[in-house]
Design a protein around this motif. Structure first.
Motif, PDB file in Angstrom:
ATOM      1  N   GLN A   6       0.829  -1.206   0.000  1.00  0.00           N
ATOM      2  CA  GLN A   6       0.000   0.000   0.000  1.00  0.00           C
ATOM      3  C   GLN A   6       0.864   1.258   0.000  1.00  0.00           C
ATOM      4  OE1 GLN A   6      -2.407   0.383   3.500  1.00  0.00           O
ATOM      5  NE2 GLN A   6      -3.399   2.250   2.805  1.00  0.00           N
ATOM      6  N   ALA A   7       1.894   1.264   0.822  1.00  0.00           N
ATOM      7  CA  ALA A   7       2.773   2.433   0.910  1.00  0.00           C
ATOM      8  C   ALA A   7       3.551   2.623  -0.385  1.00  0.00           C
ATOM      9  CB  ALA A   7       3.726   2.278   2.089  1.00  0.00           C
ATOM     10  N   ARG A   8       3.968   1.507  -1.012  1.00  0.00           N
ATOM     11  CA  ARG A   8       4.681   1.627  -2.290  1.00  0.00           C
ATOM     12  C   ARG A   8       3.765   2.209  -3.360  1.00  0.00           C
ATOM     13  NH1 ARG A   8       7.085  -3.182  -0.395  1.00  0.00           N
ATOM     14  NH2 ARG A   8       5.521  -4.496  -1.394  1.00  0.00           N
ATOM     15  N   LYS A   9       2.513   1.774  -3.372  1.00  0.00           N
ATOM     16  CA  LYS A   9       1.554   2.295  -4.353  1.00  0.00           C
ATOM     17  C   LYS A   9       1.311   3.779  -4.117  1.00  0.00           C
ATOM     18  CE  LYS A   9      -3.062   1.687  -6.265  1.00  0.00           C
ATOM     19  NZ  LYS A   9      -4.297   0.898  -6.257  1.00  0.00           N
ATOM     20  N   ARG A  10       1.131   4.177  -2.857  1.00  0.00           N
ATOM     21  CA  ARG A  10       0.915   5.599  -2.554  1.00  0.00           C
ATOM     22  C   ARG A  10       2.114   6.436  -2.995  1.00  0.00           C
ATOM     23  NH1 ARG A  10      -3.424   7.648  -2.973  1.00  0.00           N
ATOM     24  NH2 ARG A  10      -2.432   9.500  -2.148  1.00  0.00           N
ATOM     25  N   ALA A  11       3.313   5.897  -2.815  1.00  0.00           N
ATOM     26  CA  ALA A  11       4.518   6.614  -3.235  1.00  0.00           C
ATOM     27  C   ALA A  11       4.515   6.813  -4.751  1.00  0.00           C
ATOM     28  CB  ALA A  11       5.767   5.862  -2.794  1.00  0.00           C
ATOM     29  N   ARG A  12       4.120   5.761  -5.488  1.00  0.00           N
ATOM     30  CA  ARG A  12       4.039   5.882  -6.953  1.00  0.00           C
ATOM     31  C   ARG A  12       2.996   6.918  -7.354  1.00  0.00           C
ATOM     32  NH1 ARG A  12       3.802   0.237  -6.772  1.00  0.00           N
ATOM     33  NH2 ARG A  12       1.606   0.283  -7.396  1.00  0.00           N
ATOM     34  N   GLN A  13       1.848   6.868  -6.706  1.00  0.00           N
ATOM     35  CA  GLN A  13       0.772   7.791  -7.044  1.00  0.00           C
ATOM     36  C   GLN A  13       1.158   9.230  -6.715  1.00  0.00           C
ATOM     37  OE1 GLN A  13      -2.409   6.001  -4.778  1.00  0.00           O
ATOM     38  NE2 GLN A  13      -3.291   5.078  -6.620  1.00  0.00           N
ATOM     39  N   THR A  14       1.886   9.396  -5.629  1.00  0.00           N
ATOM     40  CA  THR A  14       2.302  10.738  -5.207  1.00  0.00           C
ATOM     41  C   THR A  14       3.217  11.381  -6.232  1.00  0.00           C
ATOM     42  OG1 THR A  14       2.048  10.136  -2.899  1.00  0.00           O
ATOM     43  CG2 THR A  14       3.445  12.026  -3.370  1.00  0.00           C
ATOM     44  N   VAL A  15       4.107  10.588  -6.804  1.00  0.00           N
ATOM     45  CA  VAL A  15       5.018  11.117  -7.830  1.00  0.00           C
ATOM     46  C   VAL A  15       4.220  11.646  -9.015  1.00  0.00           C
ATOM     47  CG1 VAL A  15       6.775  10.471  -9.519  1.00  0.00           C
ATOM     48  CG2 VAL A  15       6.964   9.682  -7.158  1.00  0.00           C
ATOM     49  N   LYS A  16       3.234  10.874  -9.451  1.00  0.00           N
ATOM     50  CA  LYS A  16       2.418  11.272 -10.601  1.00  0.00           C
ATOM     51  C   LYS A  16       1.584  12.514 -10.276  1.00  0.00           C
ATOM     52  CE  LYS A  16      -0.902   9.329 -13.874  1.00  0.00           C
ATOM     53  NZ  LYS A  16      -1.683   8.136 -14.233  1.00  0.00           N
ATOM     54  N   ALA A  17       0.964  12.520  -9.099  1.00  0.00           N
ATOM     55  CA  ALA A  17       0.136  13.662  -8.697  1.00  0.00           C
ATOM     56  C   ALA A  17       0.975  14.924  -8.539  1.00  0.00           C
ATOM     57  CB  ALA A  17      -0.593  13.346  -7.401  1.00  0.00           C
ATOM     58  N   ASN A  18       2.177  14.754  -7.985  1.00  0.00           N
ATOM     59  CA  ASN A  18       3.064  15.895  -7.783  1.00  0.00           C
ATOM     60  C   ASN A  18       3.445  16.518  -9.131  1.00  0.00           C
ATOM     61  OD1 ASN A  18       4.986  17.730  -7.012  1.00  0.00           O
ATOM     62  ND2 ASN A  18       6.025  16.352  -5.594  1.00  0.00           N
ATOM     63  N   ALA A  19       3.748  15.692 -10.117  1.00  0.00           N
ATOM     64  CA  ALA A  19       4.096  16.198 -11.450  1.00  0.00           C
ATOM     65  C   ALA A  19       2.912  16.946 -12.070  1.00  0.00           C
ATOM     66  CB  ALA A  19       4.520  15.043 -12.350  1.00  0.00           C
ATOM     67  N   HIS A  20       1.717  16.400 -11.908  1.00  0.00           N
ATOM     68  CA  HIS A  20       0.516  17.041 -12.461  1.00  0.00           C
ATOM     69  C   HIS A  20       0.256  18.383 -11.786  1.00  0.00           C
ATOM     70  CE1 HIS A  20      -3.939  17.560 -12.919  1.00  0.00           C
ATOM     71  NE2 HIS A  20      -3.569  17.366 -14.168  1.00  0.00           N
ATOM     72  N   ASN A  21       0.315  18.397 -10.459  1.00  0.00           N
ATOM     73  CA  ASN A  21       0.072  19.633  -9.718  1.00  0.00           C
ATOM     74  C   ASN A  21       1.128  20.683 -10.024  1.00  0.00           C
ATOM     75  OD1 ASN A  21      -2.152  18.441  -8.580  1.00  0.00           O
ATOM     76  ND2 ASN A  21      -1.149  17.956  -6.648  1.00  0.00           N
TER      77      ASN A  21
END
Length: 91
Positions: A6-21
């Motif tokens: 779960q934490a690894r997935k959140r880390a992956r998602q955070t990278v993508k969201a951070n780039a978008h934001n």
């Protein structure tokens, strides 16, 4: 490093969201700079045109909660005042 799936997935998602934001924040800053540049050039008609387009960008980014709604209102207010002052200076 993340220990659970779960934490690894959140880390992956955070990278993508951070780039978008970050790209949205960049659009915001570019829109604000465009109005400032038009005001500095002294052309009120062009400044008003760019201002209208920038308002749409600012509102859109505030709706996505990239910046706070009050921060968006503050940017819009200051840009509006700059465009209006341009007309008063020309008169």
């Amino acid at each position: 490093m993340a220990n659970t799936a779960q934490a690894r997935k959140r880390a992956r998602q955070t990278v993508k969201a951070n780039a978008h934001n970050s790209s949205l924040r960049s659009r915001l800053r570019t829109a604000i700079k465009a109005v400032r540049k038009a005001v500095d050039a002294g052309d009120k008609a062009a400044a008003q045109q760019v201002f209208q387009q920038s308002m749409s960008v600012i509102d859109s980014i505030a709706d996505k909660k990239i910046i706070h709604k009050n921060a968006a209102a503050r940017h819009k207010s200051r840009l509006s005042a700059a465009v209006k002052a341009l007309g008063a200076a020309a008169a």
